[in-house]
Design an enzyme around this catalytic site. Structure first.
Site, PDB file in Angstrom:
ATOM      1  CG  ASP A 157      -2.777  -0.589   1.343  1.00 60.99           C
ATOM      2  OD1 ASP A 157      -2.604  -1.827   0.476  1.00 60.99           O
ATOM      3  OD2 ASP A 157      -3.712  -0.934   1.200  1.00 60.99           O
ATOM      4  CG  HIS A 170       1.783   0.259   4.922  1.00 58.35           C
ATOM      5  ND1 HIS A 170       1.213  -0.766   5.445  1.00 58.35           N
ATOM      6  CD2 HIS A 170       1.029   0.912   4.126  1.00 58.35           C
ATOM      7  CE1 HIS A 170       0.509  -0.418   6.191  1.00 58.35           C
ATOM      8  NE2 HIS A 170       0.043   0.364   5.463  1.00 58.35           N
TER       9      HIS A 170
END
Length: 253
Positions: A74, A221
């Site tokens: 992400d 992430h």
């Protein structure tokens, strides 16, 4: 004279008709060339373009089956960390789903194209990663989703995102329905590695091992801070899960 004059009149009419045909032909040729130029020109990406709708429920399962694992990344792309994540994925033969923020896509289109070129899938993660999306108006949600779809598609060179992940999981019935109508399956997660808190690579690995029984979709992430721990954790997790008999897939659509 009358006879000669009649001949000249006939000749004049013939010449006039021929000139008229030439003008019409020239005009048709110019019009045709212009039409061909318009048809061959690159088309602007429009978020209103007709696409096939998908299921609007939030996806968690893997298309790799009962022992499948979905790696999702992400908030990027990020010029420092995304290439490192891509390197680790490539080294392990793993394909992932990259949930991309619209502003990041616009800033780094080369990285979006690289993600696509290496066989990974794109996910719409809104324009600005507003985690209060579920408390905003429908007009605001629509703008965040459709503008990000356009930004990501343009950055990728025409490849559309296949999923929509609400920032912070802030889905609404409206945002799910809108995304699904645009061919983007709402995407959740089962294992939040908390890597954004930078707990250390050991802690990230331990979270995955502990919580994987909860479901196959793992959240990591590649932007929003120092992601060295994420890169190291992935370097250890990816081969380990393979050794345990897991295979890597994509979220179901």
């Amino acid at each position: 004279m009358a006879r000669h004059g009649a001949g000249r009149g006939w000749y004049t009419k013939v010449i006039g008709a021929a000139l008229g045909v030439m003008v019409l032909a020239t005009g048709a040729s110019v019009w045709s060339a212009q039409a061909d130029a318009v048809d061959s020109a690159p088309k602007a990406v429009s978020p209103e373009r007709k696409v096939k709708a998908v299921e609007k429920s939030i996806a968690h399962a893997s298309d790799a089956g009962a022992r499948g694992v979905n790696i999702t990344i992400d908030d990027g792309p990020d010029p420092n960390w995304t290439p490192q994540v891509l390197d680790v994925l490539r080294e392990n033969g793993v394909k992932a789903t990259f949930c991309i923020v619209g502003t990041q896509a616009e800033a780094h289109p080369d990285l979006v194209k690289k993600v696509v070129a290496e066989g990974h899938r794109l996910c719409n993660h809104s324009v600005s990663h507003d985690t209060t999306m579920d408390r905003q108006s429908k007009a605001y949600q629509r703008s965040q989703i459709l503008d990000a779809e356009r930004m990501i598609t343009e950055a990728s060179g025409g490849v559309r995102p296949m999923y929509y992940r609400a920032p912070g999981g802030a889905f609404t019935p409206y945002s799910r329905e809108l995304a699904a109508s645009r061919g983007m399956r709402p995407l959740g997660w089962n294992v939040d590695t908390k890597d954004f808190e930078q707990p250390g690579a050991d802690a990230i690995v331990a979270t995955v091992e502990r919580e994987l029984p909860n479901g196959p979709t793992l959240l990591f992430h590649d932007a929003g801070g120092d992601r060295a721990q994420t890169v190291e954790a992935l370097r250890r997790i990816l081969p380990s899960l393979k050794e345990q008999g897991y295979s890597y897939g994509f979220p179901v659509r």
